[in-house]
Structures are given as C-alpha cells and as structure tokens.
Design a protein around this motif. Structure first.
Motif, PDB file in Angstrom:
ATOM      1  N   ASP A 195       0.838  -1.201   0.000  1.00  0.00           N
ATOM      2  CA  ASP A 195       0.000   0.000   0.000  1.00  0.00           C
ATOM      3  C   ASP A 195       0.867   1.242   0.000  1.00  0.00           C
ATOM      4  O   ASP A 195       1.903   1.309   0.661  1.00  0.00           O
ATOM      5  N   THR A 196       0.465   2.264  -0.738  1.00  0.00           N
ATOM      6  CA  THR A 196       1.131   3.571  -0.696  1.00  0.00           C
ATOM      7  C   THR A 196       0.118   4.584  -0.218  1.00  0.00           C
ATOM      8  O   THR A 196      -0.987   4.679  -0.744  1.00  0.00           O
ATOM      9  N   ARG A 197       0.487   5.334   0.776  1.00  0.00           N
ATOM     10  CA  ARG A 197      -0.464   6.280   1.375  1.00  0.00           C
ATOM     11  C   ARG A 197      -0.034   7.705   1.071  1.00  0.00           C
ATOM     12  O   ARG A 197       1.117   8.048   1.258  1.00  0.00           O
ATOM     13  N   ARG A 198      -0.996   8.483   0.603  1.00  0.00           N
ATOM     14  CA  ARG A 198      -0.739   9.902   0.347  1.00  0.00           C
ATOM     15  C   ARG A 198      -1.961  10.704   0.804  1.00  0.00           C
ATOM     16  O   ARG A 198      -3.086  10.248   0.689  1.00  0.00           O
ATOM     17  N   ARG A 199      -1.732  11.913   1.302  1.00  0.00           N
ATOM     18  CA  ARG A 199      -2.828  12.766   1.781  1.00  0.00           C
ATOM     19  C   ARG A 199      -3.573  13.357   0.590  1.00  0.00           C
ATOM     20  O   ARG A 199      -2.961  13.980  -0.290  1.00  0.00           O
ATOM     21  N   VAL A 200      -4.883  13.179   0.554  1.00  0.00           N
ATOM     22  CA  VAL A 200      -5.686  13.647  -0.579  1.00  0.00           C
ATOM     23  C   VAL A 200      -7.016  14.209  -0.080  1.00  0.00           C
ATOM     24  O   VAL A 200      -7.436  13.940   1.037  1.00  0.00           O
ATOM     25  N   LYS A 201      -7.660  14.977  -0.971  1.00  0.00           N
ATOM     26  CA  LYS A 201      -9.056  15.373  -0.789  1.00  0.00           C
ATOM     27  C   LYS A 201      -9.882  14.636  -1.834  1.00  0.00           C
ATOM     28  O   LYS A 201      -9.465  14.512  -2.987  1.00  0.00           O
ATOM     29  N   VAL A 202     -11.061  14.176  -1.432  1.00  0.00           N
ATOM     30  CA  VAL A 202     -11.954  13.462  -2.346  1.00  0.00           C
ATOM     31  C   VAL A 202     -13.059  14.427  -2.781  1.00  0.00           C
ATOM     32  O   VAL A 202     -13.723  15.047  -1.943  1.00  0.00           O
ATOM     33  N   TYR A 203     -13.240  14.568  -4.087  1.00  0.00           N
ATOM     34  CA  TYR A 203     -14.283  15.443  -4.642  1.00  0.00           C
ATOM     35  C   TYR A 203     -15.241  14.620  -5.488  1.00  0.00           C
ATOM     36  O   TYR A 203     -14.835  13.652  -6.156  1.00  0.00           O
ATOM     37  N   THR A 204     -16.523  15.022  -5.475  1.00  0.00           N
ATOM     38  CA  THR A 204     -17.500  14.473  -6.419  1.00  0.00           C
ATOM     39  C   THR A 204     -18.183  15.627  -7.139  1.00  0.00           C
ATOM     40  O   THR A 204     -18.354  16.708  -6.563  1.00  0.00           O
ATOM     41  N   LEU A 205     -18.562  15.406  -8.377  1.00  0.00           N
ATOM     42  CA  LEU A 205     -19.196  16.455  -9.185  1.00  0.00           C
ATOM     43  C   LEU A 205     -20.704  16.366  -8.992  1.00  0.00           C
ATOM     44  O   LEU A 205     -21.310  15.312  -9.206  1.00  0.00           O
ATOM     45  N   ASN A 206     -21.317  17.495  -8.549  1.00  0.00           N
ATOM     46  CA  ASN A 206     -22.754  17.466  -8.288  1.00  0.00           C
ATOM     47  C   ASN A 206     -23.552  17.804  -9.543  1.00  0.00           C
ATOM     48  O   ASN A 206     -23.000  18.006 -10.629  1.00  0.00           O
ATOM     49  N   GLU A 207     -24.880  17.895  -9.384  1.00  0.00           N
ATOM     50  CA  GLU A 207     -25.759  18.130 -10.525  1.00  0.00           C
ATOM     51  C   GLU A 207     -25.540  19.498 -11.151  1.00  0.00           C
ATOM     52  O   GLU A 207     -25.855  19.709 -12.322  1.00  0.00           O
ATOM     53  N   ARG A 237     -22.768  20.775 -11.721  1.00  0.00           N
ATOM     54  CA  ARG A 237     -21.423  20.730 -12.293  1.00  0.00           C
ATOM     55  C   ARG A 237     -20.406  21.465 -11.422  1.00  0.00           C
ATOM     56  O   ARG A 237     -19.475  22.107 -11.910  1.00  0.00           O
ATOM     57  N   GLN A 238     -20.618  21.394 -10.110  1.00  0.00           N
ATOM     58  CA  GLN A 238     -19.674  21.962  -9.144  1.00  0.00           C
ATOM     59  C   GLN A 238     -19.078  20.826  -8.320  1.00  0.00           C
ATOM     60  O   GLN A 238     -19.745  19.826  -8.033  1.00  0.00           O
ATOM     61  N   TRP A 239     -17.825  20.995  -7.894  1.00  0.00           N
ATOM     62  CA  TRP A 239     -17.151  19.947  -7.131  1.00  0.00           C
ATOM     63  C   TRP A 239     -17.483  20.076  -5.648  1.00  0.00           C
ATOM     64  O   TRP A 239     -17.318  21.133  -5.049  1.00  0.00           O
ATOM     65  N   ASP A 240     -17.958  18.980  -5.055  1.00  0.00           N
ATOM     66  CA  ASP A 240     -18.242  18.914  -3.623  1.00  0.00           C
ATOM     67  C   ASP A 240     -17.130  18.159  -2.912  1.00  0.00           C
ATOM     68  O   ASP A 240     -16.712  17.085  -3.354  1.00  0.00           O
ATOM     69  N   ASP A 241     -16.641  18.741  -1.820  1.00  0.00           N
ATOM     70  CA  ASP A 241     -15.574  18.125  -1.039  1.00  0.00           C
ATOM     71  C   ASP A 241     -16.166  17.055  -0.128  1.00  0.00           C
ATOM     72  O   ASP A 241     -17.016  17.333   0.705  1.00  0.00           O
ATOM     73  N   ARG A 242     -15.705  15.809  -0.282  1.00  0.00           N
ATOM     74  CA  ARG A 242     -16.212  14.706   0.543  1.00  0.00           C
ATOM     75  C   ARG A 242     -15.324  14.412   1.737  1.00  0.00           C
ATOM     76  O   ARG A 242     -15.638  13.545   2.545  1.00  0.00           O
ATOM     77  N   GLY A 243     -14.201  15.093   1.863  1.00  0.00           N
ATOM     78  CA  GLY A 243     -13.363  14.910   3.039  1.00  0.00           C
ATOM     79  C   GLY A 243     -11.897  14.728   2.681  1.00  0.00           C
ATOM     80  O   GLY A 243     -11.523  14.542   1.525  1.00  0.00           O
ATOM     81  N   THR A 244     -11.073  14.793   3.711  1.00  0.00           N
ATOM     82  CA  THR A 244      -9.622  14.635   3.559  1.00  0.00           C
ATOM     83  C   THR A 244      -9.196  13.323   4.202  1.00  0.00           C
ATOM     84  O   THR A 244      -9.665  12.972   5.284  1.00  0.00           O
ATOM     85  N   GLY A 245      -8.286  12.605   3.520  1.00  0.00           N
ATOM     86  CA  GLY A 245      -7.828  11.334   4.063  1.00  0.00           C
ATOM     87  C   GLY A 245      -6.534  10.893   3.409  1.00  0.00           C
ATOM     88  O   GLY A 245      -5.815  11.701   2.793  1.00  0.00           O
TER      89      GLY A 245
END
Length: 833
Positions: free
Chosen positions: A3-15, A17-25
C-alpha cells in the motif's frame, strides 16, 4: 503490491457541475476481495472511516490533471476526483492505475472512452493513431474539418487530443495565427477560430495547460476574436492589455501566486466573455474548463491565506487613518473579491478561511470602514459583512457583545454626555446604514435588513451548558440596538398620522415593521416588555392612516401577530390604550371596497371570535359595536356580539350555572360513583364553545385530538381548572374595566353607551342564520316533538338523545315559564326552539 499512502481530498461532481468536497484522508491501492480487483481506498484522517472504495476498472478512463489531480467517471453522472497534497503522491497512485490497466504512466489519460457502434470501434482500432495534416496555411481548412468530424466520437476525440499534445501542434497553430494576422488572411483566421474552439471542446486538461500558459493564452484569445458569424472581430486582447489593469494593492512576493492570479482571471474571461454560449450538447464538453478555474481559485485562496505577512499588511492599511481614500477603496475591493473566491471552497476549507480572517481582526476593521463617508467603500464592506453573517452569525454576535461590554466598562468613567458614544457599535452602524440608504428602491436596506434578521433569529443561536446565546444576545440587542432600529418609526408617528408619508419613508418603515413582526413571533418576553413599556403598538397603528396601502397593511400585520399570540399581557395593553380604534377607523374609511385591507381586518376580528378571546371580544363590543353593527355582508361582528352576550349571560344569571350544577350532581347520576369522563366533560363545556352550524364532537374524541399522549382524566382535570380560572378572570376584568371603560370614541358616534343586552331583530329570530336555535344547528333538537317539555329539550342538547325526563320535573314548568320572560332573547330562542 504494498500500500502507498498519500494525503488527498476526495471530490465528487454534483448536478450543478460543481465539485463537492467529501473529506480529507489518505489514499492507498490494494486488492479488495469483495470487489474482486485492485482498488483505490481513501480513509478519513479524522476517524479512519472509509471515504472512497473504487475498483480500478480496466475500461475506465482516468485523467491526470495539473500534476496533483486524478479525475475519472464511475457512472454516467458520477465523476470523482482525488486532489493530492504532493505531486509525488499523485505520481505513485497514477503509476498503480496505469499498471493495472497496462498503460504507459507518461500519458495523462488512460483510454478507452466508448459509446460508439461496433463498426466505428472496429474502424478506429484498425488504425493505431490519428495522423494530423502538416501545419500549413493551405491546409487550415482540412485541419478544421478534421477537428469538427472528430468531436462526435469519444474515441476519435481522444486520439485527436493525443496527437495535438504529442506533436506540439497547438504552438504551431498559434504561429500560423500570427502569419494570418500579418497577411490579413480573414479566411484563414476564421478556420483558426473553428480549430481552437474545437480544441476547447476536446475537454482535455493537458491541452488547457498548453493553451493557458503565459506564452500562449493571449494568442488563443486572439484566435477566438475572429468568429465567422460576426462582421467585425472582437477586441478582447485590447481590453485585457489596456483596460483591465492588475492592481497589486499589497505587493505579492510569490511569483507563482501572481502568475496563478493572472491565469485564472484570463481563463475566467475566456469562459464568460470569449467562448460562445455552449449549446445543450456542448455544455458537458466544457466540464474540465470549469474544473480548471475551480481548482485554481482554491489554490489562490490557500496561498493567500497562508501568507501571514500579506494579510497582516492588508488589515493594518485598512484601519490606518493615514491611508488615502483611493487606496482604502482598492483594499476593500480586494478583500471583497477574496471573500467571494472563498465561496468556491468546501465547508472545511471555508471554516479555516473565515477563522483566519477573524483572527486577523476583520470585524474591527469592518467597523472602522463602515464608519467612513465613502459610499463605495461602505457598500463593499457591507458585502464582506454579509459573507461573515451568512457563514457564522454566532461569530458576529460574540464580537458585538464583547464590544458592548468593553464600551460599558469605559462609559462608567465618562460623563453623561459622552455615554452616547457606546451606541457606535458595529450592529448599530449596520442599522444606521439601513435607515440612511439613499437608493430610491432601498436595495441596500433590504440586504441589511436580511442580515439583521439572521443575527436576531433564535433558530441559529447556540445553547450550551454554560450559557445561552439567545438570552445574552437578545438582552444586549434590546438594551443597545432596538432604540436605533425603532427611531425612524417613533420620529414619524408623533401625531395622529405619519408626519412624513413619501414612498421612500414608507418603504423604510415597512422594512422596520417587518423586522419587528419577526421579533414578536420569536423573541417572547424581550419584545413584549419593549412594546408595552415604549407604547410601540400605538405608534405603529398611526401608520394605518398612511396613504400607502402596503405600509398600512404592515402595521395591521404587526398587530395581528400580537393578537395571534393570545397573550393576556398584550390584550390588557391593547384594551387599556383602546388600540382597536385605528383599525376600526381604517375599516370604516375603506368603505365598501372589497380589497386586501378589508379582508385583513375582518380576518383579525374573525380570529378573535373563533379563538374566543373573551377579553378582546368584550372590549370590541362594548366600545365599537355602534360602528360595526350595520356590517352584515359577513357574520363576523354579529358572531362577536353573540359571543359577548353568552359571556354576559353566564355573569348575570348565575342561576343557570347552578341549574347546570344540579343537573350534573343529581339528575343523571347512574350510581354513587363519580360521573364518567365523557359526561363530566360534556356538562363542563360552555354553550358558546359550540358555534352555529358546527358538528358536535364527542368529548372523548376532542380529548384525543387535543392531546393524544395525556391521560383523559388528568387532561379533564387540567381543563376544568383552566376553565374555572378563566371565567373568574373574565368576570373580574369585565366588572372592573369592561363596563366602566370609556364609550366608543369615534367621531361618527355620539358617545352614548352601547346597549349591551339587546340584539337587532335579525339576530334574535329563531330562524335567522346567526341564532342559536336555528334549524339544523347543534343546539336545535330537531327530533323532539313540539310538546316536549323545556327540560327535555335541554337534555337533547348536542344530540345526546336518550336521557330520561323525570316526572317530578313537571311541577317546575310554571316556575320556568315565569323565569323565561326574564331571560335575554337569545336564551329564550334557544329554549323555545
């Protein structure tokens, strides 16, 4: 594979067409048994929960953007993005993805995008790549046709994008652009417009990074000036180089940040002004352009936020009295734009952003700026204040309360003359700007009123074990600010009609009344004490005489909200000051016009009748019946009179109550036990609680409807105590104040005492709609023969047929007939029906 671990933010594209932040991990890649394949896993750094679990599908197209982003689609309308803190981490995960898919990590997209027929796929797969024509003037038309023909096919689009990227084709095209402009080759320029526009629709980050680079972006904008649909080319480059000037209000030392700001502005300009409005089919083709701008803004805000020296200098110059007006205006505009950029941030990032601004002293700085004379500066400061209030009203409330406490401590050492200095609070500055708005339409005042409403709204106030924000802040607001808010209202209502009644003043007073009405509904005893002690309702009702109907209705709505609370403190205040008089005057002045004013006033009196507010009913009939008795197109006022007479009957004829008591204690008792709940509640019910034409509800059903949870016996005992105390209170009030109050004071009346025991003939007739004995009404014993005794008629009240008539009642008939002549007409009608 480890496993390789790196700090990232997870985004999803909403209806939208804007990016929503789902959290940092932290991201890792590994084999997941449940998904039967290598997958990307992101676990939250806060609690270790799983933010993302995505199988690396061999057919999914992953895109690598801006060195720290990986974007892909897992379904038709579900786009995902991983934003890495470090480029190295992004590269490692990208290598894992490419390894699973068997791709070369040097590419920025893993292919295959499909949605094509099998024939097209077979044809495209037969040729490994797309061969571009040589970049020459004579072949511009051929290149434009190739680009246009590739756009409908996802796979051809990808091959075209790869060819453009690998061959450095865009820079060659831009060299041809300079040649065409020098030669004034309009046809070639039109072809270049179509080619560059088509490249935008390829939706490829790697191409955007080339096109938006410092050396290329102005030439790209130049190509887009020559739209074939326009007779003359646009002059976008002239605007960007000569008109739009980059002002560095505080020197930015970081060259990367400065370049990012320039790039973002120009790309935003291309999106908003240069590119034609995309069609329905093209809109989704520009999603990567939206993402490019979005992530640029996130980077800019982050870089500025981390530059403590920059922010320190910014706030120091904002509050420095030596700063000239033009410089201060530029600083405020920059701060406003900075806050506007923050709206693109996700909640966690926005929290950190506003916390940083708060620590830097943004609220004290705004207080200084709002106290200045420059209208433009104040307007920009108001916009900044609105961002803060909408984000965290508690932070603003805490600041103004601390400020007031500090001022109170200082004011104890000052003279009485200087104590007024404590009114210069941030929230009072906001109120004063609302009151002094020079805009004829009061656009700024409306905005500020909305902010004040948010600040005084208890729904967004915090309550902890140590303190209650609602109690503390409302105590502060009514002590330090309410007098500022009501000042224009009190100044304009010193006479019997508004001293100023122009449109702008009326609009302002309507805004103030709207906020006061909100306070009545949500602030309980704070606003109640203020209204009664300052006689606010009487001053508000002066506005009923305004020539502006909307203002008069606002005043009426304020009173209606107070009456709707059914609070006896308010009711006694209304009766003592005769505050129905302005309403009745407005009703009579309105005449026979069927409009909103007419309906609103009638609805208020109807509410008093339906809710059986006894004190107000008696007050209205005793003082205003002469003016209202001729209103017969609604039954509201006659219904109020009937309510009033029923109250008087209970007071003036205690024998009726004693007879009811005898019936209850002896006549219908089945045995020595106490009566059943239903019978007891039926006997205890007042006659005036049953309105004409209403269906009689059994007491048990009514108890269930009132409170399904409370035990019926305890509910009945509670209601019985309440009813007894209510009747005593009404009797006391009527004897002490109701009959001794001054007669109706309107000029149309001679001032004589209203006859309280008589009714117009129409209301006394048994067959009239308003009489209690009319056919079909609940009190009408329709199934009993005419020769049935009066006592029997009483026993059938409310449809309880079947209670026996005892023989020993006959000897009371003569006595009852003698008493009948002494009863009021309405009671007689009920017995005779």
């Amino acid at each position: 594979m480890t496993d390789t671990r790196r700090r990232v933010k997870v985004y999803t594209l909403n209806e939208d067409r804007q990016w929503d932040d789902r959290g940092t991990g932290h991201v890792s890649s590994g084999y997941v048994e449940r998904l039967k394949g290598m997958s990307l896993l992101v676990r939250a750094e806060s609690d270790g929960s799983l933010l993302l679990e995505s199988k690396i599908n061999p057919n999914t197209a992953y895109q690598k953007q801006q060195d720290t982003l990986i974007v892909w689609s897992e379904a038709e309308n579900y786009d995902l993005a991983l934003s890495f803190q470090e480029k190295a981490g992004c590269d490692e995960i990208w290598e894992k993805i490419c390894q699973v898919q068997g791709k070369d990590p040097s590419v920025d997209i893993t292919q295959d995008l499909v949605d094509e027929s099998e024939e097209e796929r077979f044809d495209d797969m037969s040729s490994p790549g797309l061969e571009l024509p040589s970049c020459e003037l004579s072949r511009l038309e051929e290149i434009a046709e190739l680009v246009a023909s590739s756009l409908p096919s996802p796979l051809r689009r990808e091959k075209l994008a790869l060819a453009l990227e690998n061959e450095g084709y865009i820079k060659k095209l831009l060299e041809l652009f300079h040649v065409c402009e020098d030669l004034e080759n309009i046809e070639g320029l039109h072809h270049l417009y179509e080619i560059i526009k088509g490249i935008f629709l390829l939706n490829r980050t790697a191409l955007f990074e080339v096109m938006f680079s410092e050396e290329c972006i102005m030439d790209v904008i130049g190509c887009l000036e020559y739209d074939p649909a326009l007779s003359q080319p646009r002059k976008h480059r002239e605007f960007l180089t000569k008109t739009a000037k980059f002002k560095e209000v505080i020197p930015i030392s970081d060259p990367e940040l400065k370049q990012k700001i320039h790039q973002t502005y120009r790309v935003q300009y291309i999106q908003d002004m240069v590119l034609p409005t995309p069609s329905v089919f093209e809109e989704n083709m520009l999603s990567t352009l939206h993402s490019f701008i979005f992530f640029n803004k996130v980077e800019i805000v982050g870089m500025l936020q981390e530059d403590e020296k920059f922010l320190t200098d910014l706030f120091a110059q904002l509050t420095d009295e030596a700063t000239d007006e033009e410089k201060r205006q530029e600083l405020v505009n920059f701060l406003k734009e900075f806050c506007a950029f923050s709206q693109t941030l996700q909640p966690q990032n926005r929290d950190a952003f506003f916390k940083t601004l708060s620590n830097m002293g943004i609220l004290p700085a705004l207080e200084v700026i709002l106290g200045m004379d420059d209208t433009q500066v104040r307007s920009a400061a108001t916009d900044i204040f609105s961002y803060l209030v909408e984000y965290n009203p508690s932070m603003v409330r805490e600041f103004v309360m601390q400020e007031a406490q500090q001022n109170d401590d200082v004011s104890k050492k000052l003279t009485e003359q200087k104590i007024t200095n404590k009114d210069i609070l941030l929230i009072n500055l906001i109120i004063e700007h609302m009151i002094c708005d020079t805009d004829p339409e009061l656009g700024g005042a409306v905005q500020l009123m909305g902010l004040l409403r948010t600040l005084v709204d208890p729904e967004n106030m915090l309550a902890t074990s140590n303190k209650t924000e609602k109690t503390e802040f409302l105590g502060f607001f009514y002590k330090h600010c309410m007098h500022v808010l009501t000042a224009p209202l009190l100044a304009n209502t010193t006479e019997d009609k508004p001293s100023k009644d122009d449109f702008q003043t009326a609009q302002l007073l309507a805004l103030v009344l709207e906020l006061l009405t909100f306070c009545v509904e949500h602030h309980t005893y704070h606003i109640k004490n203020y209204i009664i002690n300052k006689d606010i309702l009487r001053r508000v009702l002066v506005l009923m005489a305004s020539k502006h109907a909307f203002l008069a209705l606002c005043a009426l709505r304020f009173k209606r909200k107070i009456i709707g609370l059914k609070d006896e403190f308010y009711n006694r205040y209304i009766m003592k000051s005769f505050l129905f008089e302005p309403v009745v005057k407005a009703f009579l002045n309105n005449g026979s016009r069927y409009n909103l004013m007419n309906s609103a006033i009638i609805e208020m009196f109807e509410f008093i009748r339906v809710e059986d507010i006894k004190s107000l009913t008696a007050h209205v009939i005793e003082n205003y019946w002469k003016a209202l008795e001729d209103v017969d197109y609604v039954q509201t006022f006659k219904g109020l009179k009937l309510r009033f007479e029923q109250q008087r009957e209970r007071q003036d004829n205690p024998k009726l109550d004693s007879m009811r008591s005898i019936l209850r204690n002896h006549r219908y008792r089945r045995d020595a036990r106490t009566l059943e709940d239903e019978e007891e509640m039926w006997f205890n019910a007042d006659e005036d609680d049953m309105e004409d034409g209403e269906a009689v509800v059994s007491p048990s059903d009514k108890a269930k409807n009132d409170d399904d949870i409370m035990d019926p016996i305890s509910k009945f005992m509670e209601r019985k105590k309440l009813k007894e105390s209510e009747e005593k209170e009404v009797l006391l009030k009527t004897n002490l104040s109701g009959r001794q109050s001054p007669s109706f004071k309107l000029s149309l009346s001679s001032g004589t005492k209203t006859n309280l025991t008589s009714q117009s003939p129409a209301t006394n007739l048994p067959g009239s709609p308003g009489s209690p004995g009319s056919p079909g009404s609940p009190g009408s014993p329709g199934s009993v023969p005419k020769n049935t005794s009066q006592t029997a008629a009483i026993t059938t009240k409310g449809g309880l047929v079947g209670l026996v008539d005892y023989p020993d009642d006959d000897e009371d008939d003569d006595e009852d007939e003698d008493k009948e002549d002494m009863l009021p007409l309405s009671k007689k009608a009920k017995f005779e029906s």
